[in-house]
Design a protein around this motif. Structure first.
Motif, mmCIF file in Angstrom:
data_model
loop_
_atom_site.group_PDB
_atom_site.id
_atom_site.type_symbol
_atom_site.label_atom_id
_atom_site.label_comp_id
_atom_site.label_asym_id
_atom_site.label_seq_id
_atom_site.Cartn_x
_atom_site.Cartn_y
_atom_site.Cartn_z
ATOM 1 N N PHE A 138 43.196 61.749 21.277
ATOM 2 C CA PHE A 138 42.710 61.188 20.016
ATOM 3 C C PHE A 138 41.669 60.103 20.285
ATOM 4 O O PHE A 138 40.597 60.095 19.666
ATOM 5 C CB PHE A 138 43.871 60.625 19.191
ATOM 6 C CG PHE A 138 43.416 59.879 17.973
ATOM 7 C CD1 PHE A 138 42.948 60.555 16.864
ATOM 8 C CD2 PHE A 138 43.432 58.494 17.945
ATOM 9 C CE1 PHE A 138 42.509 59.881 15.746
ATOM 10 C CE2 PHE A 138 42.993 57.805 16.839
ATOM 11 C CZ PHE A 138 42.532 58.497 15.728
ATOM 12 N N ILE A 139 41.964 59.213 21.221
ATOM 13 C CA ILE A 139 41.031 58.115 21.533
ATOM 14 C C ILE A 139 39.728 58.668 22.100
ATOM 15 O O ILE A 139 38.638 58.285 21.667
ATOM 16 C CB ILE A 139 41.691 57.105 22.486
ATOM 17 C CG1 ILE A 139 42.847 56.385 21.776
ATOM 18 C CG2 ILE A 139 40.668 56.090 23.011
ATOM 19 C CD1 ILE A 139 43.751 55.591 22.689
ATOM 20 N N ALA A 140 39.834 59.583 23.061
ATOM 21 C CA ALA A 140 38.626 60.172 23.655
ATOM 22 C C ALA A 140 37.829 60.931 22.594
ATOM 23 O O ALA A 140 36.604 60.811 22.529
ATOM 24 C CB ALA A 140 39.002 61.104 24.808
ATOM 25 N N GLY A 141 38.519 61.693 21.757
ATOM 26 C CA GLY A 141 37.839 62.431 20.697
ATOM 27 C C GLY A 141 37.148 61.506 19.711
ATOM 28 O O GLY A 141 36.021 61.781 19.273
ATOM 29 N N LEU A 142 37.785 60.407 19.394
ATOM 30 C CA LEU A 142 37.185 59.435 18.475
ATOM 31 C C LEU A 142 35.916 58.834 19.077
ATOM 32 O O LEU A 142 34.886 58.747 18.409
ATOM 33 C CB LEU A 142 38.207 58.340 18.160
ATOM 34 C CG LEU A 142 37.923 57.449 16.973
ATOM 35 C CD1 LEU A 142 37.802 58.268 15.697
ATOM 36 C CD2 LEU A 142 39.037 56.419 16.832
ATOM 37 N N ASN A 158 39.729 64.341 32.749
ATOM 38 C CA ASN A 158 38.815 65.368 32.236
ATOM 39 C C ASN A 158 37.869 64.870 31.163
ATOM 40 O O ASN A 158 36.774 65.397 31.016
ATOM 41 C CB ASN A 158 39.612 66.560 31.695
ATOM 42 C CG ASN A 158 40.207 67.389 32.802
ATOM 43 O OD1 ASN A 158 39.576 67.647 33.805
ATOM 44 N ND2 ASN A 158 41.443 67.797 32.627
ATOM 45 N N GLY A 159 38.271 63.870 30.392
ATOM 46 C CA GLY A 159 37.444 63.420 29.276
ATOM 47 C C GLY A 159 36.938 61.995 29.372
ATOM 48 O O GLY A 159 36.128 61.582 28.546
ATOM 49 N N GLY A 160 37.393 61.247 30.364
ATOM 50 C CA GLY A 160 36.993 59.845 30.482
ATOM 51 C C GLY A 160 35.511 59.654 30.719
ATOM 52 O O GLY A 160 34.871 58.802 30.089
ATOM 53 N N THR A 161 34.947 60.444 31.610
ATOM 54 C CA THR A 161 33.512 60.339 31.890
ATOM 55 C C THR A 161 32.709 60.742 30.660
ATOM 56 O O THR A 161 31.702 60.101 30.331
ATOM 57 C CB THR A 161 33.132 61.215 33.099
ATOM 58 O OG1 THR A 161 33.951 60.825 34.208
ATOM 59 C CG2 THR A 161 31.674 61.043 33.466
ATOM 60 N N ALA A 162 33.169 61.765 29.959
ATOM 61 C CA ALA A 162 32.496 62.195 28.729
ATOM 62 C C ALA A 162 32.525 61.078 27.687
ATOM 63 O O ALA A 162 31.519 60.813 27.022
ATOM 64 C CB ALA A 162 33.158 63.457 28.186
ATOM 65 N N ALA A 163 33.672 60.405 27.575
ATOM 66 C CA ALA A 163 33.776 59.283 26.629
ATOM 67 C C ALA A 163 32.860 58.133 27.050
ATOM 68 O O ALA A 163 32.236 57.483 26.204
ATOM 69 C CB ALA A 163 35.232 58.820 26.532
ATOM 70 N N LEU A 164 32.761 57.891 28.349
ATOM 71 C CA LEU A 164 31.870 56.845 28.851
ATOM 72 C C LEU A 164 30.413 57.147 28.485
ATOM 73 O O LEU A 164 29.684 56.260 28.040
ATOM 74 C CB LEU A 164 32.010 56.686 30.368
ATOM 75 C CG LEU A 164 31.094 55.662 31.021
ATOM 76 C CD1 LEU A 164 31.387 54.262 30.501
ATOM 77 C CD2 LEU A 164 31.251 55.713 32.530
ATOM 78 N N PHE A 165 29.998 58.391 28.640
ATOM 79 C CA PHE A 165 28.636 58.771 28.244
ATOM 80 C C PHE A 165 28.429 58.586 26.742
ATOM 81 O O PHE A 165 27.343 58.227 26.301
ATOM 82 C CB PHE A 165 28.309 60.202 28.665
ATOM 83 C CG PHE A 165 27.920 60.329 30.109
ATOM 84 C CD1 PHE A 165 26.758 59.732 30.587
ATOM 85 C CD2 PHE A 165 28.705 61.040 30.995
ATOM 86 C CE1 PHE A 165 26.390 59.843 31.917
ATOM 87 C CE2 PHE A 165 28.346 61.158 32.336
ATOM 88 C CZ PHE A 165 27.190 60.547 32.796
#
Length: 154
Positions: free
Chosen positions: A33-37, A90-97
């Protein structure tokens, strides 16, 4: 309802469904949820579509030939449900970008986002599909056969 409200509800519903359908643990659902947000705020619908394809396709591959994977999951203590560590990996780097895009809105950050999702996707697909192989994989460092599901084996 405005676009931000819809995105919030859509992301929340996806995270809850991931938990309900046993694709995510409770911690994985919260992290998703956090990463998606963050990704939704940064890249909007196009970012969520990329993320959604990764989540859906990886979840399908996790369930593919599920009975054959039970022994591997028990041996390596990694089930098909993703926890917060796997979501962040899997999603942390995407969230960082996505955060970088919010701070410095340049197209290059979307390329980094897409590449990070592609890398996570290829790793997940390789693990899920590779674990169904009838042949024992080769450990990349020793070039010897190892048990299916061993990290670093191909």
């Amino acid at each position: 309802m405005n676009d931000a409200g819809f995105l919030f509800l859509f992301i929340a519903a996806t995270a809850i469904c991931g938990y309900y359908f046993r694709l995510l643990t409770s911690s994985g659902s919260i992290a998703a949820f956090i990463a998606g947000l963050i990704i939704g705020l940064g890249f909007g619908v196009k970012g969520l579509l990329v993320l959604g394809f990764f989540f859906a396709s990886s979840s399908l591959w996790s369930k593919f030939k599920r009975r054959n994977k039970v022994k591997i999951e028990q041996k390596h203590e990694k089930g098909s449900r993703r926890d917060w560590v796997q979501v962040v990996a899997n999603g942390g780097t995407a969230a960082l970008f996505s955060i970088l895009y919010l701070a410095y809105p340049q197209e290059i950050w979307f390329y980094g986002f897409a590449i990070s999702i592609a890398a996570a996707n290829s790793d997940t697909w390789a693990s899920e599909i590779g674990s169904t192989s009838k042949q024992a994989p080769i450990f990349i460092r020793s070039m010897r056969q190892v048990d299916a599901g061993t990290s670093g084996a191909v």
